[in-house]
Design a protein around this motif. Structure first.
Motif, mmCIF file in Angstrom:
data_model
loop_
_atom_site.group_PDB
_atom_site.id
_atom_site.type_symbol
_atom_site.label_atom_id
_atom_site.label_comp_id
_atom_site.label_asym_id
_atom_site.label_seq_id
_atom_site.Cartn_x
_atom_site.Cartn_y
_atom_site.Cartn_z
ATOM 1 N N LEU A 123 0.831 -1.202 0.000
ATOM 2 C CA LEU A 123 0.000 0.000 0.000
ATOM 3 C C LEU A 123 0.866 1.253 0.000
ATOM 4 O O LEU A 123 2.065 1.195 0.262
ATOM 5 N N ASP A 124 0.229 2.394 -0.298
ATOM 6 C CA ASP A 124 0.925 3.676 -0.215
ATOM 7 C C ASP A 124 1.012 4.100 1.253
ATOM 8 O O ASP A 124 0.047 3.946 1.997
ATOM 9 N N PRO A 125 2.145 4.680 1.657
ATOM 10 C CA PRO A 125 2.222 5.186 3.032
ATOM 11 C C PRO A 125 1.325 6.407 3.202
ATOM 12 O O PRO A 125 0.895 7.019 2.220
ATOM 13 N N SER A 126 1.063 6.762 4.442
ATOM 14 C CA SER A 126 0.311 7.972 4.751
ATOM 15 C C SER A 126 0.867 9.174 3.991
ATOM 16 O O SER A 126 2.071 9.302 3.798
ATOM 17 N N TYR A 127 -0.037 10.086 3.584
ATOM 18 C CA TYR A 127 0.403 11.300 2.891
ATOM 19 C C TYR A 127 1.285 12.171 3.788
ATOM 20 O O TYR A 127 2.005 13.031 3.301
ATOM 21 N N ASP A 128 1.218 11.972 5.105
ATOM 22 C CA ASP A 128 2.021 12.779 6.011
ATOM 23 C C ASP A 128 3.394 12.167 6.277
ATOM 24 O O ASP A 128 4.118 12.626 7.173
ATOM 25 N N LEU A 129 3.782 11.172 5.481
ATOM 26 C CA LEU A 129 5.105 10.555 5.659
ATOM 27 C C LEU A 129 6.240 11.586 5.703
ATOM 28 O O LEU A 129 7.129 11.477 6.561
ATOM 29 N N PRO A 130 6.272 12.613 4.806
ATOM 30 C CA PRO A 130 7.379 13.578 4.863
ATOM 31 C C PRO A 130 7.487 14.282 6.224
ATOM 32 O O PRO A 130 8.599 14.607 6.667
ATOM 33 N N VAL A 131 6.349 14.500 6.874
ATOM 34 C CA VAL A 131 6.374 15.136 8.197
ATOM 35 C C VAL A 131 6.978 14.169 9.216
ATOM 36 O O VAL A 131 7.879 14.531 9.985
ATOM 37 N N HIS A 132 6.517 12.929 9.222
ATOM 38 C CA HIS A 132 7.056 11.931 10.160
ATOM 39 C C HIS A 132 8.567 11.776 9.969
ATOM 40 O O HIS A 132 9.328 11.752 10.933
ATOM 41 N N LEU A 133 9.012 11.655 8.708
ATOM 42 C CA LEU A 133 10.436 11.430 8.441
ATOM 43 C C LEU A 133 11.277 12.613 8.894
ATOM 44 O O LEU A 133 12.371 12.433 9.444
ATOM 45 N N THR A 134 10.774 13.810 8.681
ATOM 46 C CA THR A 134 11.520 15.003 9.104
ATOM 47 C C THR A 134 11.661 15.029 10.617
ATOM 48 O O THR A 134 12.736 15.366 11.149
ATOM 49 N N VAL A 135 10.601 14.646 11.339
ATOM 50 C CA VAL A 135 10.673 14.589 12.802
ATOM 51 C C VAL A 135 11.750 13.577 13.224
ATOM 52 O O VAL A 135 12.605 13.877 14.067
ATOM 53 N N TYR A 136 11.748 12.396 12.627
ATOM 54 C CA TYR A 136 12.736 11.372 13.013
ATOM 55 C C TYR A 136 14.159 11.807 12.697
ATOM 56 O O TYR A 136 15.090 11.531 13.449
ATOM 57 N N ARG A 137 14.326 12.481 11.554
ATOM 58 C CA ARG A 137 15.683 12.915 11.179
ATOM 59 C C ARG A 137 16.199 13.977 12.142
ATOM 60 O O ARG A 137 17.382 13.995 12.473
ATOM 61 N N ARG A 138 15.319 14.859 12.583
ATOM 62 C CA ARG A 138 15.733 15.988 13.429
ATOM 63 C C ARG A 138 15.760 15.653 14.912
ATOM 64 O O ARG A 138 16.426 16.337 15.690
#
Ligand code: ZN
Length: 211
Positions: free
Chosen positions: A76-91
């Protein structure tokens, strides 16, 4: 790609339990919201798929991605908010779980452009202070997430104006508990404002307070 990517099945089940718990407690309508965890050893991220009913969701429906967003497992496609989640984890290396929900009382404050004052000990502990407001934007990309993190500071949560709530934590259960505590505080605050002038606990250090 394929099934060779390992992600602890217990933790996938915990994501589903958190999503169903959030839905059961009224933190969002229909299939809204998104839930993710990071495996701190591999830095793989497990996130709920886009727009699927949580009741029917299976662990294999959870999408596994790298920290850069490359899909490693899942149909399936990941949530549309994936870029937000990834940015939080990176920072934020201290964060291993991110939950976005759309709770009605939190949203009422966001809808009128207000953050949330902690007026209960549970609210104070859940947010580590107040819950600031990130103003509405039509696009939630990495820039949105960077600006949102700046607004959030050392708190555990931030309101998305005219949309919902984002909460971070060490585990998905802790992050769900914080989300519930923040919605509880918003509910109490809304009532308290109709009764008088609520007393904010924002001046207190959350770690010094017994909730
Ligand atoms: Zn949403």
């Amino acid at each position: 790609l394929g099934t060779s990517i390992a992600f602890d099945p217990d933790r996938l089940n915990e994501i589903l339990e958190a999503a169903r718990g959030a839905a059961r407690f009224g933190l969002m309508a229909a299939n809204q919201g998104n839930f993710s965890v990071r495996d701190p050893e591999t830095n793989l991220i497990a996130i709920t798929p886009h727009d699927r009913p949580y009741d029917d969701m299976r662990p294999s429906d959870i999408v596994i991605v790298d920290l850069d967003g490359t899909k490693r497992r899942g149909d399936l496609d990941p949530s549309y908010d994936l870029p937000v989640h990834l940015t939080v984890y990176r920072r934020r290396p201290d964060v291993n779980a991110v939950i976005h929900t759309e709770p009605p009382f939190v949203n009422a404050f966001g809808a009128v452009g207000l953050g949330l004052e902690p007026v209960t000990t549970t609210g104070l502990k859940s947010a580590n202070g107040d819950v600031p407001l990130m103003p509405f934007r039509t696009v939630r990309d990495e820039q949105f997430a960077e600006d949102m993190l700046a607004v959030m500071g050392d708190r555990f949560a931030v309101i998305w104006g005219s949309h919902g709530l984002l909460v971070v934590g060490r585990t998905i259960q802790q992050t769900l508990d914080r989300s519930l505590g923040i919605e509880f505080n918003a509910h109490v605050l809304a009532i308290a404002r109709s009764l008088g002038t609520p007393r904010s606990l924002a001046y207190l250090d959350a770690s010094m307070v017994m909730a």
